[in-house]
Design an enzyme around this catalytic site. Structure first.
Site, PDB file in Angstrom:
ATOM      1  N   TRP A  18      32.379  33.380  55.846  1.00  0.00           N
ATOM      2  CA  TRP A  18      32.338  34.850  55.802  1.00  0.00           C
ATOM      3  C   TRP A  18      31.941  35.371  54.424  1.00  0.00           C
ATOM      4  O   TRP A  18      31.820  36.566  54.238  1.00  0.00           O
ATOM      5  CB  TRP A  18      33.683  35.432  56.222  1.00  0.00           C
ATOM      6  CG  TRP A  18      34.857  34.854  55.514  1.00  0.00           C
ATOM      7  CD1 TRP A  18      35.380  35.262  54.325  1.00  0.00           C
ATOM      8  CD2 TRP A  18      35.662  33.759  55.950  1.00  0.00           C
ATOM      9  NE1 TRP A  18      36.459  34.494  54.000  1.00  0.00           N
ATOM     10  CE2 TRP A  18      36.665  33.566  54.991  1.00  0.00           C
ATOM     11  CE3 TRP A  18      35.637  32.931  57.086  1.00  0.00           C
ATOM     12  CZ2 TRP A  18      37.630  32.559  55.103  1.00  0.00           C
ATOM     13  CZ3 TRP A  18      36.603  31.944  57.202  1.00  0.00           C
ATOM     14  CH2 TRP A  18      37.579  31.770  56.225  1.00  0.00           C
ATOM     15  N   GLU A  32      40.551  38.849  57.336  1.00  0.00           N
ATOM     16  CA  GLU A  32      41.780  39.142  56.582  1.00  0.00           C
ATOM     17  C   GLU A  32      42.997  39.168  57.500  1.00  0.00           C
ATOM     18  O   GLU A  32      44.073  38.719  57.138  1.00  0.00           O
ATOM     19  CB  GLU A  32      41.650  40.475  55.830  1.00  0.00           C
ATOM     20  CG  GLU A  32      40.691  40.430  54.647  1.00  0.00           C
ATOM     21  CD  GLU A  32      41.116  39.415  53.582  1.00  0.00           C
ATOM     22  OE1 GLU A  32      42.302  39.076  53.509  1.00  0.00           O
ATOM     23  OE2 GLU A  32      40.251  38.952  52.837  1.00  0.00           O
ATOM     24  N   GLN A  37      49.315  34.409  57.082  1.00  0.00           N
ATOM     25  CA  GLN A  37      50.219  33.354  57.568  1.00  0.00           C
ATOM     26  C   GLN A  37      49.481  32.192  58.222  1.00  0.00           C
ATOM     27  O   GLN A  37      50.071  31.446  58.992  1.00  0.00           O
ATOM     28  CB  GLN A  37      51.228  33.899  58.616  1.00  0.00           C
ATOM     29  CG  GLN A  37      51.736  35.265  58.370  1.00  0.00           C
ATOM     30  CD  GLN A  37      52.957  35.261  57.499  1.00  0.00           C
ATOM     31  OE1 GLN A  37      53.431  34.218  57.105  1.00  0.00           O
ATOM     32  NE2 GLN A  37      53.446  36.430  57.162  1.00  0.00           N
ATOM     33  N   LEU A  75      46.713  30.725  67.044  1.00  0.00           N
ATOM     34  CA  LEU A  75      46.789  31.289  65.693  1.00  0.00           C
ATOM     35  C   LEU A  75      48.191  31.801  65.375  1.00  0.00           C
ATOM     36  O   LEU A  75      48.520  32.027  64.213  1.00  0.00           O
ATOM     37  CB  LEU A  75      45.784  32.436  65.538  1.00  0.00           C
ATOM     38  CG  LEU A  75      44.327  31.980  65.380  1.00  0.00           C
ATOM     39  CD1 LEU A  75      43.374  33.104  65.730  1.00  0.00           C
ATOM     40  CD2 LEU A  75      44.066  31.496  63.962  1.00  0.00           C
ATOM     41  N   TYR A 115      47.736  45.284  51.700  1.00  0.00           N
ATOM     42  CA  TYR A 115      46.816  44.227  51.269  1.00  0.00           C
ATOM     43  C   TYR A 115      45.510  44.290  52.064  1.00  0.00           C
ATOM     44  O   TYR A 115      44.414  44.306  51.501  1.00  0.00           O
ATOM     45  CB  TYR A 115      47.446  42.824  51.412  1.00  0.00           C
ATOM     46  CG  TYR A 115      46.375  41.781  51.197  1.00  0.00           C
ATOM     47  CD1 TYR A 115      45.898  41.526  49.919  1.00  0.00           C
ATOM     48  CD2 TYR A 115      45.766  41.126  52.272  1.00  0.00           C
ATOM     49  CE1 TYR A 115      44.854  40.629  49.703  1.00  0.00           C
ATOM     50  CE2 TYR A 115      44.729  40.239  52.071  1.00  0.00           C
ATOM     51  CZ  TYR A 115      44.281  39.991  50.784  1.00  0.00           C
ATOM     52  OH  TYR A 115      43.232  39.133  50.579  1.00  0.00           O
ATOM     53  N   ASP A 133      47.841  40.115  47.474  1.00  0.00           N
ATOM     54  CA  ASP A 133      48.569  39.225  48.390  1.00  0.00           C
ATOM     55  C   ASP A 133      49.375  38.244  47.528  1.00  0.00           C
ATOM     56  O   ASP A 133      49.491  38.428  46.313  1.00  0.00           O
ATOM     57  CB  ASP A 133      47.598  38.501  49.339  1.00  0.00           C
ATOM     58  CG  ASP A 133      46.732  37.476  48.617  1.00  0.00           C
ATOM     59  OD1 ASP A 133      46.725  37.464  47.363  1.00  0.00           O
ATOM     60  OD2 ASP A 133      46.080  36.661  49.305  1.00  0.00           O
ATOM     61  N   GLU A 186      37.542  38.862  45.779  1.00  0.00           N
ATOM     62  CA  GLU A 186      37.468  37.505  46.327  1.00  0.00           C
ATOM     63  C   GLU A 186      37.779  36.465  45.258  1.00  0.00           C
ATOM     64  O   GLU A 186      38.426  35.448  45.517  1.00  0.00           O
ATOM     65  CB  GLU A 186      36.075  37.258  46.906  1.00  0.00           C
ATOM     66  CG  GLU A 186      35.860  38.008  48.203  1.00  0.00           C
ATOM     67  CD  GLU A 186      34.451  37.848  48.732  1.00  0.00           C
ATOM     68  OE1 GLU A 186      33.592  37.283  48.020  1.00  0.00           O
ATOM     69  OE2 GLU A 186      34.208  38.316  49.851  1.00  0.00           O
ATOM     70  N   CYS A 196      45.115  28.625  40.007  1.00  0.00           N
ATOM     71  CA  CYS A 196      46.428  29.119  39.572  1.00  0.00           C
ATOM     72  C   CYS A 196      47.415  28.940  40.725  1.00  0.00           C
ATOM     73  O   CYS A 196      47.942  29.892  41.272  1.00  0.00           O
ATOM     74  CB  CYS A 196      46.319  30.579  39.155  1.00  0.00           C
ATOM     75  SG  CYS A 196      47.778  31.144  38.280  1.00  0.00           S
ATOM     76  N   CYS A 203      45.467  25.256  34.120  1.00  0.00           N
ATOM     77  CA  CYS A 203      45.076  26.219  33.087  1.00  0.00           C
ATOM     78  C   CYS A 203      43.840  25.755  32.318  1.00  0.00           C
ATOM     79  O   CYS A 203      43.034  26.578  31.880  1.00  0.00           O
ATOM     80  CB  CYS A 203      46.240  26.473  32.137  1.00  0.00           C
ATOM     81  SG  CYS A 203      47.687  27.163  32.973  1.00  0.00           S
ATOM     82  N   CYS A 206      40.802  27.095  33.921  1.00  0.00           N
ATOM     83  CA  CYS A 206      40.897  28.496  34.341  1.00  0.00           C
ATOM     84  C   CYS A 206      40.019  29.400  33.472  1.00  0.00           C
ATOM     85  O   CYS A 206      40.099  29.356  32.239  1.00  0.00           O
ATOM     86  CB  CYS A 206      42.348  28.957  34.267  1.00  0.00           C
ATOM     87  SG  CYS A 206      42.543  30.682  34.751  1.00  0.00           S
ATOM     88  N   CYS A 212      45.633  34.821  29.035  1.00  0.00           N
ATOM     89  CA  CYS A 212      46.766  34.687  29.954  1.00  0.00           C
ATOM     90  C   CYS A 212      48.083  34.582  29.192  1.00  0.00           C
ATOM     91  O   CYS A 212      48.311  33.637  28.425  1.00  0.00           O
ATOM     92  CB  CYS A 212      46.573  33.458  30.831  1.00  0.00           C
ATOM     93  SG  CYS A 212      47.962  33.206  31.954  1.00  0.00           S
TER      94      CYS A 212
HETATM   95  S1  SF4 Z   1      45.637  30.296  32.566  1.00  0.00           S
HETATM   96 FE1  SF4 Z   1      47.026  31.746  33.526  1.00  0.00          FE
HETATM   97  S2  SF4 Z   1      45.886  32.551  35.277  1.00  0.00           S
HETATM   98 FE2  SF4 Z   1      44.868  30.676  34.618  1.00  0.00          FE
HETATM   99  S3  SF4 Z   1      45.759  29.016  35.837  1.00  0.00           S
HETATM  100 FE3  SF4 Z   1      46.931  29.136  33.926  1.00  0.00          FE
HETATM  101  S4  SF4 Z   1      48.622  30.495  34.449  1.00  0.00           S
HETATM  102 FE4  SF4 Z   1      47.084  30.815  36.013  1.00  0.00          FE
END
Ligand code: SF4
Length: 342
Positions: A18, A32, A37, A75, A115, A133, A186, A196, A203, A206, A212
């Protein structure tokens, strides 16, 4: 931060069916709703069948309720299917087939919560809003360093960090633009799902690490503080399974249609009662878990339905086409081991 997030998303997002242009409110809304769940692999597997049956909101609105529930079979959480159907009818009849053009409009539809309203508005209409969410709540709590944030805290904080003021404020999609709220929405969900994660945030991989607060504090999993779980109530239920031979020699089973509220509302299934039948054979038992219930399910073959049940008689293939709840299919599988219901 927004640029890092979107760059990461463009390179790393899973190619879900999608996620394609142009964005379509119907598809986004169905996905969505189905995803609540439900594991994403299940949504990927079940979505094509649902869309083949109901390719647009008009077709969904015109469908018979039983047809919608049957397409939702497997579902779970059938309340979502009933609400989707009711909302399709509002869109088709009361809104003349036009989509609500803002979050408040989506929120007025049956079954659409904050949401889903924000997710469809952001993803399909390009409106600058953050849909919160569980995944996004976790990412937001960590980025912002909040132990017990409300959804409004997360929405406000992430909007300040990641959305361009004034971007996407009309209902005109701005897909692909650097300030595209659809991709931000998204990307946040994706980041929470694959980087995360609750117990092992990665991290080092990330795109938001430099800003962060939780990563800087050294132990991201402390954010957010765990929510207190609602108590799970134990419940014992007995399935009264009654069959009789039809004129064609094939067995029929007695199913009742459940009331519109309560467990498995509106679905057909064998009568489940808190009392066992006075006459009958105990075939099997199993444990069945719902969000707030731990059900000890005991399956009986018995000659007559409970006195308060209004049953109708169905062949096995007819019963399955009605879209039985998972507990009913489990009970049926128990009977299959005892030569029943060919
Ligand atoms: S840096 Fe922060 S936002 Fe990124 S994965 Fe680690 S805790 Fe999550």
């Amino acid at each position: 931060m927004r640029a890092s997030l979107l760059h990461w998303y463009d390179r790393s997002a899973r190619p879900l069916p999608w996620r394609r242009e142009p964005r379509d409110p119907y598809l986004t809304w169905v996905v969505e709703t189905m995803s609540q769940q439900t594991r994403i692999e299940t949504v990927v597997a079940r979505l094509p069948g649902f869309l083949a049956r109901f390719p647009d909101v008009g077709r969904l609105a015109a469908a018979d309720p039983g047809e919608v529930l049957a397409a939702w079979s497997g579902l779970g959480y059938y309340r979502r299917a009933r609400a989707l159907h009711a909302a399709a009818r509002v869109i088709a009849h009361d809104l003349d087939g036009r989509w609500p053009s803002d979050v408040a409009g989506w929120l007025r539809l049956p079954g659409v919560g904050p949401y889903t309203a924000a997710a469809v508005a952001a993803q399909a209409l390009g409106i600058a809003t953050i849909a919160v969410d569980g995944n996004v709540r976790r990412v937001g709590a960590r980025l912002l360093g909040l132990r017990e944030p409300t959804d409004a805290d997360v929405r406000r904080g992430l909007a300040e960090l990641l959305l361009v003021p004034g971007a996407g404020s009309s209902a005109t999609p701005v897909a692909g633009a650097a300030d595209d709220p659809a991709r931000v929405a998204e990307a946040l969900v994706e980041l929470g799902a694959v980087v995360c994660t609750p117990r092992r945030p990665r991290c080092d991989d990330c795109p938001l690490r430099s800003g962060c607060a939780a990563a800087a504090a050294g132990d991201p999993t402390r954010f957010p503080a765990p929510r207190r779980r609602p108590r799970v109530q134990p419940l014992t239920l007995h399935a009264w399974w009654v069959t009789r031979a039809g004129e064609d020699g094939r067995d029929r089973m007695a199913l009742e249609r459940r009331p519109e509220d309560g467990l498995w509302a509106g679905l057909h299934g064998p009568p489940w009662r808190t009392e066992a039948p006075a006459v009958g054979t105990r075939v099997a038992s199993f444990r069945h878990l719902l969000t707030h219930r731990r059900i000890e399910a005991i399956v009986w073959r018995t000659p007559t339905p409970p006195a308060d049940a209004e049953v109708a008689w169905y062949r096995r293939d007819e019963a399955l086409a009605l879209g039985l709840a998972r507990i009913d299919r489990r009970a049926l599988a128990c009977l299959d081991g005892h030569g029943a219901l060919g």
